[in-house]
Design an enzyme around this catalytic site. Structure first.
Site, PDB file in Angstrom:
ATOM      1  N   CYS A   1     -16.310   2.549   1.532  1.00  0.00           N
ATOM      2  CA  CYS A   1     -15.156   1.669   1.767  1.00  0.00           C
ATOM      3  C   CYS A   1     -14.652   1.771   3.206  1.00  0.00           C
ATOM      4  O   CYS A   1     -14.023   0.853   3.703  1.00  0.00           O
ATOM      5  CB  CYS A   1     -14.048   1.998   0.780  1.00  0.00           C
ATOM      6  SG  CYS A   1     -13.528   3.710   0.829  1.00  0.00           S
TER       7      CYS A   1
ATOM      8  N   ASP B   1     -17.197   7.920  -0.461  1.00  0.00           N
ATOM      9  CA  ASP B   1     -15.878   7.777   0.174  1.00  0.00           C
ATOM     10  C   ASP B   1     -15.502   9.166   0.687  1.00  0.00           C
ATOM     11  O   ASP B   1     -16.148  10.168   0.343  1.00  0.00           O
ATOM     12  CB  ASP B   1     -14.861   7.267  -0.874  1.00  0.00           C
ATOM     13  CG  ASP B   1     -13.481   6.971  -0.285  1.00  0.00           C
ATOM     14  OD1 ASP B   1     -13.341   6.921   0.960  1.00  0.00           O
ATOM     15  OD2 ASP B   1     -12.526   6.790  -1.074  1.00  0.00           O
TER      16      ASP B   1
ATOM     17  N   HIS C   1      -7.664   0.998  -6.027  1.00  0.00           N
ATOM     18  CA  HIS C   1      -7.864   0.212  -4.801  1.00  0.00           C
ATOM     19  C   HIS C   1      -8.606  -1.088  -5.157  1.00  0.00           C
ATOM     20  O   HIS C   1      -9.774  -1.282  -4.801  1.00  0.00           O
ATOM     21  CB  HIS C   1      -8.673   1.041  -3.798  1.00  0.00           C
ATOM     22  CG  HIS C   1      -8.620   0.520  -2.395  1.00  0.00           C
ATOM     23  ND1 HIS C   1      -7.862  -0.578  -2.021  1.00  0.00           N
ATOM     24  CD2 HIS C   1      -9.251   0.936  -1.256  1.00  0.00           C
ATOM     25  CE1 HIS C   1      -8.026  -0.799  -0.733  1.00  0.00           C
ATOM     26  NE2 HIS C   1      -8.857   0.098  -0.250  1.00  0.00           N
TER      27      HIS C   1
ATOM     28  N   ARG D   1       0.881  -1.173   0.000  1.00  0.00           N
ATOM     29  CA  ARG D   1       0.000   0.000   0.000  1.00  0.00           C
ATOM     30  C   ARG D   1       0.911   1.213   0.000  1.00  0.00           C
ATOM     31  O   ARG D   1       1.761   1.368   0.882  1.00  0.00           O
ATOM     32  CB  ARG D   1      -0.902   0.022   1.236  1.00  0.00           C
ATOM     33  CG  ARG D   1      -1.534   1.393   1.465  1.00  0.00           C
ATOM     34  CD  ARG D   1      -2.573   1.413   2.551  1.00  0.00           C
ATOM     35  NE  ARG D   1      -3.796   0.753   2.112  1.00  0.00           N
ATOM     36  CZ  ARG D   1      -4.980   0.916   2.707  1.00  0.00           C
ATOM     37  NH1 ARG D   1      -5.104   1.706   3.750  1.00  0.00           N
ATOM     38  NH2 ARG D   1      -6.048   0.291   2.256  1.00  0.00           N
TER      39      ARG D   1
ATOM     40  N   ARG E   1     -13.858  -7.814   2.842  1.00  0.00           N
ATOM     41  CA  ARG E   1     -12.445  -7.641   2.495  1.00  0.00           C
ATOM     42  C   ARG E   1     -11.678  -8.905   2.878  1.00  0.00           C
ATOM     43  O   ARG E   1     -10.785  -9.351   2.156  1.00  0.00           O
ATOM     44  CB  ARG E   1     -11.841  -6.447   3.245  1.00  0.00           C
ATOM     45  CG  ARG E   1     -12.489  -5.096   2.944  1.00  0.00           C
ATOM     46  CD  ARG E   1     -12.297  -4.674   1.519  1.00  0.00           C
ATOM     47  NE  ARG E   1     -10.894  -4.484   1.172  1.00  0.00           N
ATOM     48  CZ  ARG E   1     -10.100  -3.498   1.608  1.00  0.00           C
ATOM     49  NH1 ARG E   1     -10.582  -2.580   2.414  1.00  0.00           N
ATOM     50  NH2 ARG E   1      -8.850  -3.399   1.214  1.00  0.00           N
TER      51      ARG E   1
ATOM     52  N   GLN F   1     -10.338  -3.632  -2.525  1.00  0.00           N
ATOM     53  CA  GLN F   1     -11.578  -3.061  -2.006  1.00  0.00           C
ATOM     54  C   GLN F   1     -12.748  -3.445  -2.910  1.00  0.00           C
ATOM     55  O   GLN F   1     -13.798  -3.901  -2.452  1.00  0.00           O
ATOM     56  CB  GLN F   1     -11.444  -1.529  -1.955  1.00  0.00           C
ATOM     57  CG  GLN F   1     -12.707  -0.808  -1.537  1.00  0.00           C
ATOM     58  CD  GLN F   1     -13.014  -0.996  -0.071  1.00  0.00           C
ATOM     59  OE1 GLN F   1     -12.135  -0.830   0.762  1.00  0.00           O
ATOM     60  NE2 GLN F   1     -14.239  -1.353   0.255  1.00  0.00           N
TER      61      GLN F   1
HETATM   62  N1  NVA Z   1      -9.922   7.122  -0.906  1.00  0.00           N
HETATM   63  C1  NVA Z   1      -9.505   6.693   0.411  1.00  0.00           C
HETATM   64  C2  NVA Z   1      -9.743   5.236   0.586  1.00  0.00           C
HETATM   65  C3  NVA Z   1      -9.311   4.685   1.913  1.00  0.00           C
HETATM   66  C4  NVA Z   1      -9.541   3.208   2.032  1.00  0.00           C
HETATM   67  C5  NVA Z   1      -8.037   7.023   0.603  1.00  0.00           C
HETATM   68  O1  NVA Z   1      -7.248   6.781  -0.316  1.00  0.00           O
HETATM   69  O2  NVA Z   1      -7.687   7.521   1.665  1.00  0.00           O
HETATM   70  N1   CP Z   2     -11.170   0.483   3.082  1.00  0.00           N
HETATM   71  C1   CP Z   2      -9.876   0.352   3.456  1.00  0.00           C
HETATM   72  O1   CP Z   2      -8.984   0.052   2.646  1.00  0.00           O
HETATM   73  O2   CP Z   2      -9.650   0.549   4.770  1.00  0.00           O
HETATM   74  P1   CP Z   2      -8.245   0.672   5.500  1.00  0.00           P
HETATM   75  O3   CP Z   2      -7.600   1.962   5.027  1.00  0.00           O
HETATM   76  O4   CP Z   2      -8.570   0.688   6.950  1.00  0.00           O
HETATM   77  O5   CP Z   2      -7.396  -0.507   5.107  1.00  0.00           O
END
Ligand code: NVA
Ligand code: CP
Length: 312
Positions: free
Chosen positions: A272, A232, A137, A110, A300, A140
């Site tokens: 999400c 989101d 993502h 990540r 997930r 997800q």
């Molecule tokens: N769009 C959000 C998703 C988190 C799971 C981010 O990238 O922070």
């Molecule tokens: N939705 C998601 O990816 O959550 P986290 O950032 O907690 O992993």
């Protein structure tokens, strides 16, 4: 369950990289593994295998789902924080990839720049899984499509409205919808549209399945006839400094009771997570009867197990 080895060795960087049949198979395996787990049937498909997990950004769901998932598959997951591993001191992605490949059976990363995941995959001799980048993502959206399938009995022909920022989740929903024949409308304020290149690639995929993809600036229009409303955060990880400025522009893009009433009766609400309650979604909707946000979180786990079991 018996797992076919047709996806063995493949990276999991975007749903876009997989065929319609392959995506359907990943979803099927995820739902089957969920059933087995609920029945208490052990499935040590990855016994003796190890997943290295690099997190350059925070995570609750993704980390726990991979770690618990790997345990349930009979393997082991290693959490590699950038504070502790040498990437944090400037060791290159290339060298990290070459080293990890000699020891682990899969790498999950990540990070911010999508290019880093591609670089990791370029040098890795084991599958690389994208655990979120600024661009995409995918893990997800596999879980999300499982969730929609469970609640709506299928995916093809459904209409999903994404209300908010044209971000990584919105991009992957475009790819996912295009692959499975689900219409996706993104409603976002001007200047926050999804990436043009992603939209172009998704539109090409959509030609094969008949999915309709649209980007508009009117949330009310987007939810009309929608079976799924998705939102989101307005400011993603890494954009914390822009949060106040963005908030002013996104006020009309809140998923609240009034907006939900304008969708199909029985529409489900997705996020999400993590959510900024009271901003992009109200408590009333998030805790309401149409919300499936915690099913999404749980899925997930099952989705990640399917991705690992199939690729590693
Ligand atoms: N769009 C959000 C998703 C988190 C799971 C981010 O990238 O922070
Ligand atoms: N939705 C998601 O990816 O959550 P986290 O950032 O907690 O992993």
């Amino acid at each position: 369950m018996d797992i076919s080895d047709k996806l063995k060795g493949r990276d999991f960087i975007s749903i876009h990289d997989f065929s319609e049949a392959e995506v359907a198979y990943i979803l099927e395996v995820g739902l089957e593994l969920k059933k087995e787990q609920k029945k208490g049937i052990a499935h040590p498909i990855l016994a003796g295998k190890t997943l290295g997990m690099i997190f350059q950004k925070a995570s609750t769901r993704t980390r726990v789902a991979f770690e618990v998932g790997m345990y349930q598959l009979g393997g082991h997951a290693l959490f590699l924080s950038p504070r502790d591993i040498q990437i944090g001191r400037g060791e290159t992605i290339k060298d990290t990839s070459l080293v990890l490949s000699r020891m682990v059976d899969g790498i999950m990363i990540r990070t911010f720049d999508h290019e880093e995941v591609l670089e990791m995959a370029r040098w890795s001799s084991v599958p690389v899984i994208n655990g979120l980048t600024d661009l995409l993502h995918p893990t997800q959206v596999i879980g999300d499509m499982m969730t929609i399938h469970e609640h709506k009995g299928g995916l093809r022909g459904l209409k999903l409205a994404f209300i908010g920022d044209g971000n990584n989740v919105a991009h992957e929903l475009l790819f996912g919808g295009a692959k499975v024949g689900m219409d996706v409308t993104i409603a976002c304020p001007e200047g926050f549209e999804p990436d043009k290149e992603v939209l172009k690639l998704a539109e090409k995929d959509a030609l094969e399945t008949g999915a309709k993809l649209q980007v508009i600036d009117d949330p009310w229009k987007a939810v009309k006839g929608a079976d799924v409303i998705y939102t989101d955060v307005w400011a993603s990880m890494g954009q914390e400094g822009e949060a106040d400025e963005k908030e002013k522009k996104f006020l009309q893009f809140q998923v609240n009771k009034a907006l939900l009433m304008a969708a199909n009766p029985g529409a489900i609400v997705m996020h999400c997570l993590p959510a900024k309650r009271g901003k992009e979604i109200t408590d009333e909707v998030m805790d309401g009867p149409q919300s499936v946000v915690f099913d999404e979180s749980e899925n997930r786990l099952h989705a990640h197990k399917a991705i690992m079991a199939l690729t590693m």
